[in-house]
Structures are given as C-alpha cells and as structure tokens.
Design a protein around this motif. Sequence first.
Motif, PDB file in Angstrom:
ATOM      1  N   GLY A  13      36.394  41.329  40.754  1.00 39.80           N
ATOM      2  CA  GLY A  13      34.939  41.405  40.860  1.00 39.80           C
ATOM      3  C   GLY A  13      34.466  41.166  42.270  1.00 39.80           C
ATOM      4  O   GLY A  13      35.201  41.391  43.230  1.00 39.80           O
ATOM      5  N   PRO A  14      33.241  40.682  42.407  1.00 36.32           N
ATOM      6  CA  PRO A  14      32.662  40.493  43.734  1.00 36.32           C
ATOM      7  C   PRO A  14      33.076  39.175  44.385  1.00 36.32           C
ATOM      8  O   PRO A  14      33.740  38.343  43.772  1.00 36.32           O
ATOM      9  CB  PRO A  14      31.163  40.484  43.453  1.00 36.32           C
ATOM     10  N   ALA A  38      26.154  38.348  45.753  1.00 38.37           N
ATOM     11  CA  ALA A  38      27.406  38.971  45.337  1.00 38.37           C
ATOM     12  C   ALA A  38      27.724  40.107  46.310  1.00 38.37           C
ATOM     13  O   ALA A  38      26.967  41.067  46.424  1.00 38.37           O
ATOM     14  CB  ALA A  38      27.285  39.514  43.916  1.00 38.37           C
ATOM     15  N   LEU A  39      28.843  39.958  47.012  1.00 40.12           N
ATOM     16  CA  LEU A  39      29.287  40.992  47.945  1.00 40.12           C
ATOM     17  C   LEU A  39      30.355  41.842  47.287  1.00 40.12           C
ATOM     18  O   LEU A  39      31.261  41.338  46.628  1.00 40.12           O
ATOM     19  CB  LEU A  39      29.852  40.371  49.220  1.00 40.12           C
ATOM     20  N   CYS A  40      30.259  43.145  47.493  1.00 37.13           N
ATOM     21  CA  CYS A  40      31.190  44.098  46.910  1.00 37.13           C
ATOM     22  C   CYS A  40      32.570  43.944  47.548  1.00 37.13           C
ATOM     23  O   CYS A  40      32.694  43.911  48.766  1.00 37.13           O
ATOM     24  CB  CYS A  40      30.661  45.511  47.125  1.00 37.13           C
ATOM     25  N   TYR A  48      26.365  48.821  48.907  1.00 36.01           N
ATOM     26  CA  TYR A  48      27.313  48.121  49.771  1.00 36.01           C
ATOM     27  C   TYR A  48      26.602  47.610  51.024  1.00 36.01           C
ATOM     28  O   TYR A  48      25.798  48.335  51.586  1.00 36.01           O
ATOM     29  CB  TYR A  48      28.464  49.064  50.162  1.00 36.01           C
ATOM     30  N   PRO A  49      26.785  46.373  51.438  1.00 34.60           N
ATOM     31  CA  PRO A  49      27.845  45.435  51.083  1.00 34.60           C
ATOM     32  C   PRO A  49      27.544  44.577  49.861  1.00 34.60           C
ATOM     33  O   PRO A  49      28.334  43.735  49.488  1.00 34.60           O
ATOM     34  CB  PRO A  49      27.961  44.568  52.331  1.00 34.60           C
ATOM     35  N   PHE A  50      26.390  44.804  49.211  1.00 33.61           N
ATOM     36  CA  PHE A  50      26.052  44.017  48.029  1.00 33.61           C
ATOM     37  C   PHE A  50      26.634  44.671  46.783  1.00 33.61           C
ATOM     38  O   PHE A  50      26.730  45.890  46.689  1.00 33.61           O
ATOM     39  CB  PHE A  50      24.533  43.864  47.908  1.00 33.61           C
ATOM     40  N   CYS A  51      27.012  43.858  45.816  1.00 30.60           N
ATOM     41  CA  CYS A  51      27.628  44.333  44.585  1.00 30.60           C
ATOM     42  C   CYS A  51      26.561  44.901  43.647  1.00 30.60           C
ATOM     43  O   CYS A  51      25.506  44.312  43.475  1.00 30.60           O
ATOM     44  CB  CYS A  51      28.352  43.177  43.899  1.00 30.60           C
TER      45      CYS A  51
END
Length: 72
Positions: A13-14, A38-40, A48-51
């Motif tokens: 996951g993230p 939550a970072l991807c 991206y870069p957020f999930c």
Amino acid sequence: MISPRRVTVVPGGPVLIEGPVEIEVDGMVHASDRFVVALCACRRSKRYPFCDTSHRRRMRRDVEPERHDDSR
C-alpha cells in the motif's frame, strides 16, 4: 527542537506520513496540511505523489486465484 515525523510503510500500500508535509518530486513541491498523508508507492496513482488507492486494483502475486470445481 523539532519533533520527528512518523513514517509508516504499508506493505502493498501507501507510505503514510504524519502531516503537514511538503514533498518534492522532480523539482516540484507538493504540499498537504492533512494530519496524515498517504504517498503512492506503486506509481499507479493519478494524483501522484499522493495515493488514490490505485494499488488496490492490482492483483496480488502471493495469492493463487480460487479454483471452482464445475464437475458436479
């Protein structure tokens, strides 16, 4: 003294980071004031870069698909 940020790596996951944060990716700065960000980690996110939970659509390799017996 600045308190350290907690980073939690979620297997499959993230990466969760206590916020607020500024993330620099390829020279661009992305900011979030949320209390957890939550970072991807899979690079499938459209944000991206957020999930955006795109990792959930990926089939896990360590789990075999269910087999159904249709011989009845």
